[in-house]
Design an enzyme around this catalytic site. Structure first.
Site, PDB file in Angstrom:
ATOM      1  N   LYS A 104       1.032  -0.669  -0.379  1.00 44.72           N
ATOM      2  CA  LYS A 104      -0.035   0.318   0.057  1.00 44.72           C
ATOM      3  C   LYS A 104       1.282   1.324  -0.131  1.00 44.72           C
ATOM      4  O   LYS A 104       0.397   2.339  -0.518  1.00 44.72           O
ATOM      5  CB  LYS A 104      -0.827   0.656   1.443  1.00 44.72           C
ATOM      6  CG  LYS A 104      -0.228  -0.050   2.247  1.00 44.72           C
ATOM      7  CD  LYS A 104      -0.707  -1.322   3.100  1.00 44.72           C
ATOM      8  CE  LYS A 104      -0.360  -1.642   4.673  1.00 44.72           C
ATOM      9  NZ  LYS A 104      -0.065  -2.617   5.157  1.00 44.72           N
ATOM     10  N   GLY A 117      -7.046  -5.650   3.717  1.00 46.39           N
ATOM     11  CA  GLY A 117      -6.243  -6.780   3.934  1.00 46.39           C
ATOM     12  C   GLY A 117      -7.412  -8.095   2.682  1.00 46.39           C
ATOM     13  O   GLY A 117      -7.505  -7.571   2.145  1.00 46.39           O
ATOM     14  N   GLU A 160       4.026  -4.111  14.603  1.00 51.16           N
ATOM     15  CA  GLU A 160       5.090  -4.187  13.385  1.00 51.16           C
ATOM     16  C   GLU A 160       5.942  -3.073  14.911  1.00 51.16           C
ATOM     17  O   GLU A 160       5.468  -2.581  15.760  1.00 51.16           O
ATOM     18  CB  GLU A 160       5.412  -2.743  12.873  1.00 51.16           C
ATOM     19  CG  GLU A 160       4.794  -2.911  11.417  1.00 51.16           C
ATOM     20  CD  GLU A 160       5.180  -3.852  10.076  1.00 51.16           C
ATOM     21  OE1 GLU A 160       6.232  -4.286  10.823  1.00 51.16           O
ATOM     22  OE2 GLU A 160       4.015  -4.203   9.987  1.00 51.16           O
ATOM     23  N   LYS A 195      -3.755   3.868   2.280  1.00 50.49           N
ATOM     24  CA  LYS A 195      -4.868   3.484   1.770  1.00 50.49           C
ATOM     25  C   LYS A 195      -6.637   3.698   1.493  1.00 50.49           C
ATOM     26  O   LYS A 195      -7.043   3.735   0.789  1.00 50.49           O
ATOM     27  CB  LYS A 195      -5.641   2.550   3.082  1.00 50.49           C
ATOM     28  CG  LYS A 195      -4.854   1.304   3.143  1.00 50.49           C
ATOM     29  CD  LYS A 195      -5.208  -0.001   4.571  1.00 50.49           C
ATOM     30  CE  LYS A 195      -4.575  -0.408   5.319  1.00 50.49           C
ATOM     31  NZ  LYS A 195      -4.402  -0.692   6.351  1.00 50.49           N
TER      32      LYS A 195
HETATM   33  N1  NAP Z   1       1.348  -8.881   6.364  1.00 48.11           N
HETATM   34  C1  NAP Z   1       0.245  -7.769   6.432  1.00 48.11           C
HETATM   35  O1  NAP Z   1      -0.712  -9.383   7.148  1.00 48.11           O
HETATM   36  C2  NAP Z   1      -0.411  -7.140   5.182  1.00 48.11           C
HETATM   37  C3  NAP Z   1      -1.448  -7.037   4.629  1.00 48.11           C
HETATM   38  C4  NAP Z   1      -2.073  -6.825   3.639  1.00 48.11           C
HETATM   39  C5  NAP Z   1      -0.190  -6.017   3.022  1.00 48.11           C
HETATM   40  N2  NAP Z   1       0.433  -6.232   3.382  1.00 48.11           N
HETATM   41  C6  NAP Z   1       2.091  -5.520   2.626  1.00 48.11           C
HETATM   42  O2  NAP Z   1       2.296  -6.517   2.077  1.00 48.11           O
HETATM   43  C7  NAP Z   1       3.612  -6.117   1.534  1.00 48.11           C
HETATM   44  C8  NAP Z   1       4.572  -7.863   2.294  1.00 48.11           C
HETATM   45  O3  NAP Z   1       4.320  -7.738   3.992  1.00 48.11           O
HETATM   46  P1  NAP Z   1       4.768  -8.588   4.729  1.00 48.11           P
HETATM   47  O4  NAP Z   1       4.234  -8.815   6.374  1.00 48.11           O
HETATM   48  O5  NAP Z   1       4.725 -10.156   4.083  1.00 48.11           O
HETATM   49  O6  NAP Z   1       5.840  -8.438   4.712  1.00 48.11           O
HETATM   50  P2  NAP Z   1       7.564  -9.502   5.468  1.00 48.11           P
HETATM   51  O7  NAP Z   1       6.606 -10.026   6.373  1.00 48.11           O
HETATM   52  O8  NAP Z   1       8.101  -8.503   6.132  1.00 48.11           O
HETATM   53  O9  NAP Z   1       8.074  -9.943   3.865  1.00 48.11           O
HETATM   54  C9  NAP Z   1       8.646  -8.864   3.273  1.00 48.11           C
HETATM   55  C10 NAP Z   1       9.411  -9.486   1.980  1.00 48.11           C
HETATM   56  O10 NAP Z   1       9.800  -8.468   0.843  1.00 48.11           O
HETATM   57  C11 NAP Z   1      11.746  -9.140   1.227  1.00 48.11           C
HETATM   58  N3  NAP Z   1      12.154  -8.191   0.656  1.00 48.11           N
HETATM   59  C12 NAP Z   1      12.491  -6.582   1.570  1.00 48.11           C
HETATM   60  N4  NAP Z   1      12.937  -5.558   0.789  1.00 48.11           N
HETATM   61  C13 NAP Z   1      13.439  -6.719   0.092  1.00 48.11           C
HETATM   62  C14 NAP Z   1      13.960  -6.034  -1.267  1.00 48.11           C
HETATM   63  N5  NAP Z   1      14.338  -4.727  -1.213  1.00 48.11           N
HETATM   64  N6  NAP Z   1      14.384  -6.906  -2.489  1.00 48.11           N
HETATM   65  C15 NAP Z   1      13.761  -7.727  -2.585  1.00 48.11           C
HETATM   66  N7  NAP Z   1      13.189  -8.974  -1.107  1.00 48.11           N
HETATM   67  C16 NAP Z   1      12.956  -8.100  -0.545  1.00 48.11           C
HETATM   68  C17 NAP Z   1      12.200  -9.588   2.637  1.00 48.11           C
HETATM   69  O11 NAP Z   1      12.568 -10.470   1.882  1.00 48.11           O
HETATM   70  P3  NAP Z   1      13.994 -11.415   3.183  1.00 48.11           P
HETATM   71  O12 NAP Z   1      12.105 -12.437   3.656  1.00 48.11           O
HETATM   72  O13 NAP Z   1      15.176 -12.097   2.609  1.00 48.11           O
HETATM   73  O14 NAP Z   1      13.429 -10.392   4.461  1.00 48.11           O
HETATM   74  C18 NAP Z   1      10.389 -10.672   2.590  1.00 48.11           C
HETATM   75  O15 NAP Z   1      10.688 -11.619   2.258  1.00 48.11           O
HETATM   76  C19 NAP Z   1       3.897  -5.132   2.968  1.00 48.11           C
HETATM   77  O16 NAP Z   1       3.826  -3.916   1.203  1.00 48.11           O
HETATM   78  C20 NAP Z   1       2.656  -5.035   3.293  1.00 48.11           C
HETATM   79  O17 NAP Z   1       2.171  -3.263   3.516  1.00 48.11           O
HETATM   80  C21 NAP Z   1       0.693  -6.838   4.770  1.00 48.11           C
END
Ligand code: NAP
Length: 325
Positions: free
Chosen positions: A103, A132, A188, A203
């Site tokens: 987002k 979500g 977080e 959002k």
């Molecule tokens: N979590 C939720 O419930 C949720 C809901 C809606 C939207 N979102 C959105 O979805 C996205 C991901 O969220 P998440 O919770 O899954 O985050 P996360 O658990 O922190 O995972 C992020 C992933 O991205 C990879 N990454 C980070 N920086 C990178 C880079 N520069 N180059 C390549 N890979 C990179 C990380 O690699 P490593 O594994 O090697 O660290 C990890 O695998 C975010 O933008 C968030 O706002 C999340």
């Protein structure tokens, strides 16, 4: 098309959820789409971490290596505006459809990606960026085919709603409520974006751009987080029948849009009064349909990942229909 080739950018909470749903639902996806869905490459930040995926899937920290694979769709779930925007822009240039959950990136660069995708005749889907697992983007797209949306009121951040619910229902202090949110994995380690209202604002901007088709600039926007909410006020106002909620309000006037993200005192007649804990809810008012409300999990691995896979099904069902027609 003999198969749909997918590149996943990010393999954290959401990326892994997408991977698992595609693997678990392969049979159903093949039936619906008429071909298999193959994950061919996964981009991560740290490629030394063991990911437990089959060896035929490329797992790498090189975006170049991922984007030079034969890929039909890129599913992005990494964090922050860059490098996510650059990678998605490159993917569109190569003729790939894109799906994102990011987002922050999409609030800043969604308009540009949509324009670019239009020129390259590929799809951009972003249901997971707002609320979500709650299908607000697709509901609004359907609604505006006939209705004009005049107002949206929404709770778009589960962390702040959880904290305010804890203060209201358990008389927790702000610090206790935040600590509880962190212990349960709702907040977080650095909750600034949530507490200051940026996450909800991102959002709201995405919804506003969807409905206006234009880029939304800061001068139409007011943002206040929840740090000004005082427990004594919450207890006092509750005795008078009011609760505090962090609400995004979008008013669509004559060619004008006004976006406010702020704590608001509301009474039990308000449709957002009973939205508790980490849930999100969106109340949309259309000129013909009247008021609609969607409510559900605003985050979480499987709710978020499932709407991304739905986006994939939508893109390729559309393509299939075009071929069949
Ligand atoms: N979590 C939720 O419930 C949720 C809901 C809606 C939207 N979102 C959105 O979805 C996205 C991901 O969220 P998440 O919770 O899954 O985050 P996360 O658990 O922190 O995972 C992020 C992933 O991205 C990879 N990454 C980070 N920086 C990178 C880079 N520069 N180059 C390549 N890979 C990179 C990380 O690699 P490593 O594994 O090697 O660290 C990890 O695998 C975010 O933008 C968030 O706002 C999340």
């Amino acid at each position: 098309m003999s198969s749909i080739n997918v590149a996943l950018l990010g393999f954290g909470t959401v990326g892994r959820g997408v991977y698992e749903i595609i693997e678990q639902e392969q049979k159903r996806l093949t039936e619906i789409l008429g071909c298999s869905v193959n994950i061919v490459a996964i981009l991560v930040d740290d490629e030394t971490i063991e990911r437990n995926v089959p060896s035929h899937i490329l797992v790498t920290s090189s975006a170049h290596d991922v984007l030079t694979q034969p890929v039909d769709v890129v599913i992005e779930a990494i964090v922050g505006v860059e490098p996510a925007y650059t990678y998605l822009s490159q993917a569109i240039e190569k003729g790939c459809h894109i799906i994102t959950a990011n987002k922050e990136m999409f609030a800043h660069k969604g308009h540009e990606l949509k324009q670019q995708a239009k020129e390259r005749q590929v799809s951009v889907e972003y249901e997971a960026t707002v609320a979500g697992g709650v299908p607000v983007i697709n509901t609004l797209r359907q609604l505006v085919t006939v209705n004009r949306v005049v107002q949206i009121e929404a709770i778009l951040n589960g962390t702040t709603n959880y904290i305010l619910s804890e203060i209201t229902n358990k008389q927790a202090s702000f610090a206790e409520a935040l600590q509880s949110a962190q212990q349960l994995g709702y907040a977080e380690a650095d909750p600034t974006n949530d507490l200051k209202g940026y996450d909800a604002l991102y959002k709201a901007i995405i919804l506003a751009e969807l409905l206006t088709g234009t880029k939304v600039y800061g001068n139409h926007v007011f943002r206040e987080g929840i740090k000004s909410v005082i427990k004594a006020d919450v207890i006092h106002q509750q005795l008078k029948g009011s609760r505090v909620k962090h609400i995004a309000t979008l008013n669509f006037g004559q060619g004008q849009i006004d976006i406010r993200v702020e704590p608001k005192w509301i009474t039990s007649e308000h449709p957002l009064y009973h939205v508790e804990g980490v849930d999100n809810a969106i109340v949309m008012t259309g000129d013909y349909v009247g008021r609609l409300k969607l409510e559900g999990p605003g985050a979480g691995q499987y709710p978020t990942a499932s709407v991304m896979v739905e986006d994939l099904v939508k893109i390729f069902s559309r393509e299939r229909k075009l071929v069949n027609n």
